[in-house]
Motif scaffolding. Structure first.
Motif, PDB file in Angstrom:
ATOM      1  N   GLU A   1     -19.193 -14.296 -76.289  1.00 21.36           N
ATOM      2  CA  GLU A   1     -19.925 -13.246 -76.997  1.00 21.36           C
ATOM      3  C   GLU A   1     -20.320 -14.292 -78.386  1.00 21.36           C
ATOM      4  OE1 GLU A   1     -18.822  -9.189 -77.517  1.00 21.36           O
ATOM      5  OE2 GLU A   1     -17.068  -9.766 -76.519  1.00 21.36           O
ATOM      6  N   VAL A   2     -20.139 -15.520 -78.507  1.00 23.49           N
ATOM      7  CA  VAL A   2     -20.737 -16.324 -79.662  1.00 23.49           C
ATOM      8  C   VAL A   2     -21.547 -17.246 -79.107  1.00 23.49           C
ATOM      9  CG1 VAL A   2     -18.729 -15.968 -81.060  1.00 23.49           C
ATOM     10  CG2 VAL A   2     -18.874 -17.899 -79.758  1.00 23.49           C
ATOM     11  N   ASP A   3     -22.536 -17.680 -79.790  1.00 25.37           N
ATOM     12  CA  ASP A   3     -23.615 -18.940 -79.446  1.00 25.37           C
ATOM     13  C   ASP A   3     -22.885 -20.180 -79.442  1.00 25.37           C
ATOM     14  OD1 ASP A   3     -23.743 -18.381 -82.217  1.00 25.37           O
ATOM     15  OD2 ASP A   3     -25.495 -19.710 -82.269  1.00 25.37           O
ATOM     16  N   MET A   4     -22.863 -20.785 -78.249  1.00 25.46           N
ATOM     17  CA  MET A   4     -22.384 -22.233 -78.199  1.00 25.46           C
ATOM     18  C   MET A   4     -23.379 -23.226 -78.618  1.00 25.46           C
ATOM     19  SD  MET A   4     -19.538 -21.655 -76.839  1.00 25.46           S
ATOM     20  CE  MET A   4     -18.987 -23.294 -76.080  1.00 25.46           C
ATOM     21  N   PHE A   5     -24.754 -22.599 -78.489  1.00 22.49           N
ATOM     22  CA  PHE A   5     -25.852 -23.595 -78.949  1.00 22.49           C
ATOM     23  C   PHE A   5     -27.046 -22.589 -79.208  1.00 22.49           C
ATOM     24  CE2 PHE A   5     -29.832 -25.312 -77.377  1.00 22.49           C
ATOM     25  CZ  PHE A   5     -29.949 -26.670 -77.898  1.00 22.49           C
TER      26      PHE A   5
END
Ligand code: CTP
Length: 445
Positions: free
Chosen positions: A327-331
């Motif tokens: 649920e988070v942006d790695m990129f």
């Protein structure tokens, strides 16, 4: 006619400078005084000058002793000047005894006894001090205290962290007195450096301003436009300095790059692209949704800086493309449309790419190699490679000293609204973060 030359910084012009100039003048018929530029002083590691180069030149001029005033910009210039102006005598204070003997090949070298009991350093130390308290004691705060030592007129007095143990460890390391509460900290300082986790910034900035403290807040500032506006309005109402510690904005090479490009060095700017990626352990808070983690939240303010500085804040739309995990942006790649230009950036905590900055123009392009956010070198490149230019600047230490100097100077000179990253730019940065968090034009991969 006998020509004499002498050099100095002449900060907080004092009696010792006056006497030196009088005696140098008396050695001949014509006195040339070389005053160091602010940049040259920075390159020599002198972060502490209180007067800028124009003020220092004015002070020398006011003595009426100089027949000519020149600016000293680079190491090795003395030899060039002596030959260029046909100088007979090089004079300098005896604190430099022996140091300039290499000039004897070009002219006579005279060391004049230094006036005892006065110096710019001493006068600077007697000036009022800004007492700074640190909020949040993580890794960036650990770089702050050593860097602050390179800047005059400030003292780090105390630190606060709700985690008492961490606070005590930090204070022990830097010989500070820990504060038991936020209020306790505010009682001991004139200004605060907020280096707590980003999602706590809004509350700390608000509390500190309400307590009448100047604020230097780490990046990212806040995640919402309304919050950013509210805090700036509060700072204005309280007449306090509010600065965001986006260190790249304060370093000399970045400033030079922006001025060159804004003056048309590569023609009209048509594209800006910047990347900031740092591979981070997946278990880190920086990649934890509950702590407002993710690549955009952590790093977007860095590439937003050159985009806004070079193209302004009037973008028409942004599209975000994010590689998600847990649920988070790695990129995330963001693409901006401006009225007559395009910009993009890549930020990543779980994806690695080249961390450079490239600005494309109608006559050439600027290339800043990785890590561009600690700029010390950049190139302007053209179709004809003979026209290419390389620019070098010092990026001293961890680079925080530049923002600390600006912060302290703004406080001491009552320049409440001055900042290298403007209110407008910071509010727009918060707006971009907010749009991302709201999922506007966000495409998840
Ligand atoms: N000078 C002097 N007597 C003093 C201070 C300075 O004769 N008490 C001379 C220096 O030797 C030099 C010139 O004045 O030839 C300009 O010095 P500058 O470095 O600008 O001043 P300082 O007061 O020495 O500055 P700082 O304390 O930053 O070194």
């Amino acid at each position: 006619m006998k020509k004499v030359i002498t050099y100095g910084t002449y900060d907080l012009f004092h009696y010792g400078h006056q006497r030196l100039l009088e005696r140098a003048k008396a050695l001949g018929d014509y006195l040339i005084v070389g005053v160091t530029t602010d940049n040259f002083d920075l390159e020599r590691g002198k972060m502490s000058t209180c007067n800028n180069v124009m003020e220092r030149i004015e002070a020398v001029k006011a003595t009426g002793l100089a027949d000519q005033i020149i600016i000293e910009e680079y190491k090795g210039q003395k030899i060039d000047d002596i030959q260029k102006y046909g100088v007979d005598i090089f004079a300098i204070g005896s604190d430099w005894e022996g140091y300039f003997d290499y000039l004897k090949e070009y002219c006579e070298v005279v060391y004049l006894p230094r006036t005892q009991g006065i110096s710019s350093t001493q006068l600077r130390e007697e000036r009022p001090m800004v007492r700074i308290g640190v909020i949040g004691t993580g890794s960036i705060a650990s770089r702050f205290v050593p860097e602050s030592k390179f800047v005059n007129s400030n003292a780090i007095v105390s630190a606060y962290n709700p985690n008492k143990e961490e606070c005590e460890d930090y204070c022990k390391q830097y010989e500070l007195k820990p504060s038991g509460s936020e209020t306790d900290l505010y009682e001991q300082c004139d200004a605060v450096y907020i280096a707590s986790p980003h999602y706590t910034h809004y509350d700390y900035v608000k509390n500190a301003l309400n307590a009448g403290k100047h604020v230097l807040c780490e990046t990212p500032f806040v995640f919402g436009k309304a919050q950013a506006e509210e805090l700036y309005n509060l700072a204005e109402e309280k007449r306090k300095v509010l600065m965001v510690a986006l260190k790249t904005a304060y370093c000399p090479a970045f400033g030079h790059l922006v001025s060159l490009l804004k003056s048309g060095a590569i023609g009209d700017i048509v594209e800006v692209n910047a990347s900031v990626t740092t591979l981070t352990d997946e278990s880190s808070e920086k990649l934890n949704k509950d702590y407002w983690g993710g690549s955009m939240n952590e790093n977007a303010c860095f590439p937003l800086l050159p985009i806004f500085k070079l193209l302004g804040t009037g973008y028409e739309n942004i599209n975000f493309y994010s590689k998600m995990k847990n649920e988070v942006d790695m990129f995330t790649k963001a693409v901006f449309r401006f009225p007559s230009a395009v910009a993009s950036f890549q930020v990543g905590l779980g994806v690695k790419t080249e961390g450079n900055l490239v600005v494309a123009g109608t006559k050439g392009y600027a290339y800043v190699p990785a890590p561009w956010w600690k700029t010390d070198y950049f190139e302007l490149r053209y179709e004809d490679p003979n026209q290419n230019k390389k620019f070098f600047h010092t990026f001293a230490g961890d680079g925080l000293r530049y923002e600390i100097k600006d912060f302290v100077t703004a406080i001491l000179s009552n320049e409440y609204f001055y900042s290298k990253v403007s209110k407008k730019e910071n509010i727009k940065m918060a707006e971009v973060q907010e749009q991302y968090l709201k999922g506007v034009n966000l495409y998840k991969l």
